[in-house]
Design an enzyme around this catalytic site. Structure first.
Site, mmCIF file in Angstrom:
data_model
loop_
_atom_site.group_PDB
_atom_site.id
_atom_site.type_symbol
_atom_site.label_atom_id
_atom_site.label_comp_id
_atom_site.label_asym_id
_atom_site.label_seq_id
_atom_site.Cartn_x
_atom_site.Cartn_y
_atom_site.Cartn_z
ATOM 1 N N ILE A 282 26.574 11.959 -41.966
ATOM 2 C CA ILE A 282 25.203 11.662 -41.573
ATOM 3 C C ILE A 282 24.246 11.951 -42.727
ATOM 4 O O ILE A 282 23.280 11.226 -42.938
ATOM 5 C CB ILE A 282 24.804 12.520 -40.339
ATOM 6 C CG1 ILE A 282 25.899 12.473 -39.265
ATOM 7 C CG2 ILE A 282 23.470 12.089 -39.798
ATOM 8 C CD1 ILE A 282 26.303 11.086 -38.851
ATOM 9 N N GLU A 283 24.519 12.996 -43.466
ATOM 10 C CA GLU A 283 23.616 13.419 -44.534
ATOM 11 C C GLU A 283 23.658 12.475 -45.734
ATOM 12 O O GLU A 283 22.608 12.103 -46.257
ATOM 13 C CB GLU A 283 23.992 14.841 -44.992
ATOM 14 C CG GLU A 283 23.599 15.933 -44.026
ATOM 15 C CD GLU A 283 22.101 16.171 -44.009
ATOM 16 O OE1 GLU A 283 21.419 15.717 -44.936
ATOM 17 O OE2 GLU A 283 21.623 16.806 -43.061
ATOM 18 N N SER A 284 24.856 12.123 -46.188
ATOM 19 C CA SER A 284 24.960 11.440 -47.479
ATOM 20 C C SER A 284 26.084 10.421 -47.538
ATOM 21 O O SER A 284 26.376 9.920 -48.631
ATOM 22 C CB SER A 284 25.209 12.488 -48.571
ATOM 23 O OG SER A 284 26.449 13.151 -48.324
#
Length: 507
Positions: free
Chosen positions: A137-139
Site C-alpha cells: 500500500i505504501e510503495s
C-alpha cells in the site's frame, strides 16, 4: 508404580502441548499490545492435581498444526490476526486490484526479495502478519519510491520521522530506503502506535495520517458523544482508504482463486544474507566478487547514494543467499588492487565547483555528477564531497564523517556592470567601503589609483553582485531517477502531540 508415574508424566506433557495453542480470543486485536521479543501466545501449564478434560473445555482450544507452511504466502495467512474490515470501500479496492493482474504480478514479484525478512521480524515481535503487506500500500514494495511529500523507501518515512527512529540521512546513504533499518523503524513505530490506541486500524490510520491527527479526531468524536472506531472518525480521503486497501490485499492473499489472481511462488526461505564489511569498498567490486549484477546489489542495498560503501557507516551489506559465500571466498582471495577508488574530502572554505574540481583533480562535470551539485551553486565550507582516492591511501573514511557527512550549497555570486554617482568628497576607498568591495577593484574598474578621489556627480564603474536566490540551497544526496509512490497525497499537515513522534507525513 513406575508405569503410573510415566503415564502421569505423558498426560502432563500432552496437556501442556494442547494448551499452548491459545484460545480463539487470542486472535483478535483487542488485547494489550505485544512487546517486541514476546511470543504471540502464552503457554498454559496445569497447576494442582490433573482433572479430566470435559467436552466443553476441549472445545475451547484449537489443535496446533505441525506441518510447515508450503510457502511464504501460507505462512503469512497463518499469522493473520487483525479484525477484518467489511465495507464498500474494501470491495471497491478488491475490484481495483483484481482487475490489474499485471500490476499485482509486478508488485508481488518485487516483494519476493524482502518479504521473508519482514515476516520473520513480525513473528519475532508477536505482531499480525497482515502488516507484512503494508509496503504494497505504501510503495508497491519499491525501496526507491519517493512521494510528492518527500516520504521515501518502501515504508515511506518522512525525513523528520526517519531521524526520530534513527534512520541516517546523509551525503552517502539514506536509511529510509535500507531494507533492515527501515523495517525495524516501521515496526517500532507501528508497535508504538498500537500501544497508544489499542487498535490496529487506528494505529494504521496514525501511521498514515499522524498520531496527533488521529488523537484529535478521537477527542472530537468523544466530545460529541460519537464512536471512536476507524470507520467513525472524520479523516482525509487517503487515510479513509488506507485500511480498506490493506484489507483488500489481505483478502486477495487469503484467497487468490476467488479473485482470479495468481501469486508468484515465494519460498519460505531467506532471500538474502547479511555480510560484514571491514574496509571501504567499491560497489562495483562487491558485485563482481559476489558474481551478481550491480543493479541486483543495489536492489538489496537501496540506501546507497554513492559508488563506494563506507565501512564505518555501513558495516554490513545484503547479498543474495547463494552469493554471500561466493563473495566471502572471493574477497579473502582478492589481491588485484585497492578496494575503494573513492574517498571523502571535507571542503575547507566555500568555493566554486570549478575551484573544487581543480583541488581534487576532477573535471567539473564529473564532480557535479558524482556529488549531485546543481547548476549555479557554490559548495559551502564543511561539505563532504566524494572524490577519487589516491592509490597510495589506505586510510578509510572515519565513522563520524560516514554517519554525518552532508553537502550544502549557496547560490553563486554573479556580478553585473553598473555605474554609480560619486558624492562630495567620495574617494576610491569610501565607495569601496560603501559597496563592500575592495579598493583595488574599484581603482582597476575605473583606471585610477587606489588613493584617487572622485568629483561630485562623476560616474563610477562598478561590478556588483546579483544574488540568484535569497536563501541558500542545501542537498544531502544527488539527483537520482526514482520511482514515485503510487498513492495519492491528500489532507492537511499532521503534527504529533508535544513530546511525541514527528508526523510520518507532512502534506
Amino acid at each position: 508404580m513406575r508405569f503410573l508415574n510415566l503415564l502421569w508424566l505423558a498426560s502432563l506433557l500432552w496437556l501442556a502441548g494442547c494448551a499452548t495453542t491459545g484460545t480463539p480470543s487470542d486472535t483478535t486485536s483487542g488485547s494489550a499490545p505485544v512487546e517486541a521479543g514476546t511470543a504471540a501466545h502464552t503457554p498454559l501449564y496445569p497447576s494442582g492435581p490433573l482433572q479430566p478434560i470435559t467436552p466443553g473445555a476441549a472445545g475451547a482450544y484449537a489443535v496446533a498444526g505441525i506441518s510447515a507452511p508450503a510457502d511464504l504466502w501460507d505462512r503469512i495467512r497463518r499469522g493473520f490476526s487483525m479484525p477484518d474490515l467489511d465495507t464498500d470501500l474494501v470491495r471497491d479496492r478488491e475490484q481495483w486490484y483484481a482487475t490489474r493482474p499485471d500490476y499485482m504480478q509486478r508488485m508481488t514479484e518485487r516483494s519476493s526479495k524482502y518479504l521473508f525478512h519482514i515476516v520473520e521480524e513480525l513473528e519475532r515481535r508477536g505482531m499480525p502478519t497482515e502488516l507484512a503487506l503494508l509496503p504494497y500500500i505504501e510503495s508497491a514494495f519499491n525501496p526507491q519510491a519517493v512521494s510528492s511529500a518527500k516520504a521515501a523507501g518502501m515504508w515511506q518515512f518522512m525525513p523528520a520521522t526517519g531521524t526520530y527512529f534513527d534512520l541516517k540521512q546523509n551525503a552517502f546513504r539514506d536509511d529510509r530506503r535500507d531494507v533492515l533499518a527501515s523495517t525495524r523503524a516501521a515496526l517500532d513505530y507501528l508497535q508504538k502506535l498500537y500501544g497508544m490506541f489499542g487498535d490496529w486500524h487506528l494505529a494504521l490510520a496514525a501511521y498514515n495520517w499522524g498520531e496527533g491527527s488521529v488523537a484529535r479526531a478521537i477527542a472530537r468524536n468523544e466530545k460529541q458523544g460519537l464512536g471512536t472506531g476507524y470507520t467513525e472518525l472524520t479523516m482525509p480521503a487517503e487515510t479513509r482508504m488506507y485500511v480498506p486497501k490493506l484489507q483488500a490485499v489481505k483478502n486477495i492473499v487469503a484467497d487468490p482463486e476467488r479473485f482470479r489472481t495468481e501469486l508468484p511462488l515465494i519460498e519460505n526461505h531467506p532471500y538474502f544474507q547479511s555480510v560484514e564489511i571491514t574496509r571501504d569498498i567499491d560497489v562495483s567490486l562487491v558485485a563482481s566478487l559476489a558474481g551478481i549484477r550491480e543493479e541486483d546489489f543495489r536492489a538489496l542495498n537501496p540506501s546507497l547514494h554513492r559508488p563506494v560503501i563506507l565501512a564505518a557507516g555501513m558495516p554490513r551489506i545484503l547479498l543474495p543467499w547463494d552469493n554471500a559465500q561466493v563473495f566471502r571466498r572471493n574477497l579473502e582471495a582478492y589481491s588485484e588492487g585497492q578496494y575503494a577508488s573513492w574517498t571523502v574530502w571535507t571542503v575547507p572554505s566555500t568555493m566554486s565547483v570549478s575551484a573544487a574540481a581543480k583541488r581534487t583533480g576532477m573535471s567539473e562535470a564529473d564532480l557535479r555528477q558524482l556529488n549531485g551539485i546543481p547548476p549555479r551553486m557554490m559548495i559551502k565550507a564543511g561539505s563532504a564531497l566524494m572524490v577519487p582516492r589516491a592509490t597510495t591511501t589506505r586510510q578509510d573514511v572515519s565513522g563520524h564523517l560516514a554517519d554525518n557527512g552532508q553537502i550544502a550549497f549557496t547560490p553563486e555570486i554573479v556580478t553585473r556592470r553598473t555605474t554609480v554617482r560619486a558624492g562630495k568628497r567620495d574617494t576610491v576607498a569610501s565607495i569601496a567601503r560603501r559597496y563592500k568591495v575592495s579598493a583595488a577593484d574599484v581603482a582597476d574598474w575605473n583606471d585610477v589609483k587606489t588613493s584617487s578621489a572622485f568629483k561630485a556627480g562623476e560616474a563610477v564603474v562598478m561590478y556588483l553582485p546579483v544574488r540568484l536566490s535569497k536563501t541558500s540551497y542545501a542537498r544531502t544526496s544527488p539527483r537520482q531517477p526514482v520511482a514515485v509512490a503510487t498513492k495519492a497525497r491528500g489532507g492537511k499537515a499532521a503534527t504529533a502531540p508535544k513530546g511525541g513522534t514527528p508526523s510520518k507525513r507532512k502534506r
